[in-house]
Scaffold this motif. Sequence first.
Motif, short mmCIF file in Angstrom:
data_model
loop_
_atom_site.label_atom_id
_atom_site.label_comp_id
_atom_site.label_asym_id
_atom_site.label_seq_id
_atom_site.Cartn_x
_atom_site.Cartn_y
_atom_site.Cartn_z
N ILE A 81 0.85 -1.20 0.00
CA ILE A 81 0.00 0.00 0.00
C ILE A 81 0.88 1.25 0.00
O ILE A 81 0.66 2.18 -0.79
CB ILE A 81 -0.96 -0.01 1.21
CG1 ILE A 81 -1.95 -1.16 1.09
CG2 ILE A 81 -1.68 1.33 1.35
CD1 ILE A 81 -2.72 -1.46 2.37
N LYS B 57 -7.44 -3.07 -6.07
CA LYS B 57 -8.10 -1.81 -5.70
C LYS B 57 -7.23 -1.03 -4.73
O LYS B 57 -6.20 -1.51 -4.27
CB LYS B 57 -9.48 -2.08 -5.10
CG LYS B 57 -9.49 -2.72 -3.73
CD LYS B 57 -10.92 -2.85 -3.22
CE LYS B 57 -10.92 -3.05 -1.72
NZ LYS B 57 -12.23 -3.00 -1.15
N LYS B 58 -7.65 0.19 -4.43
CA LYS B 58 -6.92 1.03 -3.47
C LYS B 58 -7.32 0.64 -2.05
O LYS B 58 -8.50 0.56 -1.74
CB LYS B 58 -7.25 2.51 -3.69
CG LYS B 58 -6.79 3.04 -5.00
CD LYS B 58 -5.31 3.29 -4.99
CE LYS B 58 -4.90 3.94 -6.31
NZ LYS B 58 -3.54 3.73 -6.62
N ASP C 117 -6.55 8.10 6.36
CA ASP C 117 -6.98 6.79 5.86
C ASP C 117 -7.61 5.92 6.94
O ASP C 117 -8.56 5.21 6.70
CB ASP C 117 -5.79 5.99 5.28
CG ASP C 117 -5.30 6.55 3.97
OD1 ASP C 117 -6.00 7.41 3.41
OD2 ASP C 117 -4.23 6.12 3.51
N GLN D 264 2.79 1.60 -3.31
CA GLN D 264 1.86 1.99 -4.38
C GLN D 264 1.62 3.50 -4.34
O GLN D 264 1.50 4.15 -5.37
CB GLN D 264 0.55 1.23 -4.19
CG GLN D 264 -0.36 1.24 -5.39
CD GLN D 264 -1.57 0.37 -5.15
OE1 GLN D 264 -2.19 0.43 -4.11
NE2 GLN D 264 -1.92 -0.44 -6.14
N LYS D 265 1.58 4.08 -3.13
CA LYS D 265 1.41 5.53 -2.99
C LYS D 265 2.69 6.26 -3.40
O LYS D 265 2.64 7.29 -4.05
CB LYS D 265 1.07 5.89 -1.53
CG LYS D 265 -0.30 5.43 -1.10
CD LYS D 265 -0.53 5.75 0.36
CE LYS D 265 -1.87 5.20 0.80
NZ LYS D 265 -2.52 6.03 1.80
#
Length: 122
Positions: free
Chosen positions: A51, A91-92, A121, A54-55
């Motif tokens: 995660i 997906k995110k 988040d 990916q950011k």
Amino acid sequence: MPSKLAEIETVDEDDVEIDPTYADGPPCLQYMHTLGIPAGTRNVVLFNFAIYLQKKYPDDWKAELEKLNRGLDNPLGAAEFLRVMKSVSDKKYNYQCKTEPMCSFCNSKACKKVKFGISGDA
């Protein structure tokens, strides 16, 4: 023999020298990257690293995750690694701040201040 999680929990966070590569990510990931991933939690930790990566690297996060996995003392096998990668690709996701071992190292105040932290988040 004490667990890796117990070992990490006894470390003073101020004494931990963080790898600058991950200094803009969640503190929990910084600590585990530096101190080691507790036994039995590699999939969860790698999922959260995915995660983050990916950011940070929207175009190259998979290569960065593979490099990170290869550098672990006990990397995920190919099948497990591909499952984690595929899952995050679908997906995110938000960080799993309430899941062990993430929650044991959570510092939400500090996490909100880093570039690729929770930013609301969690």
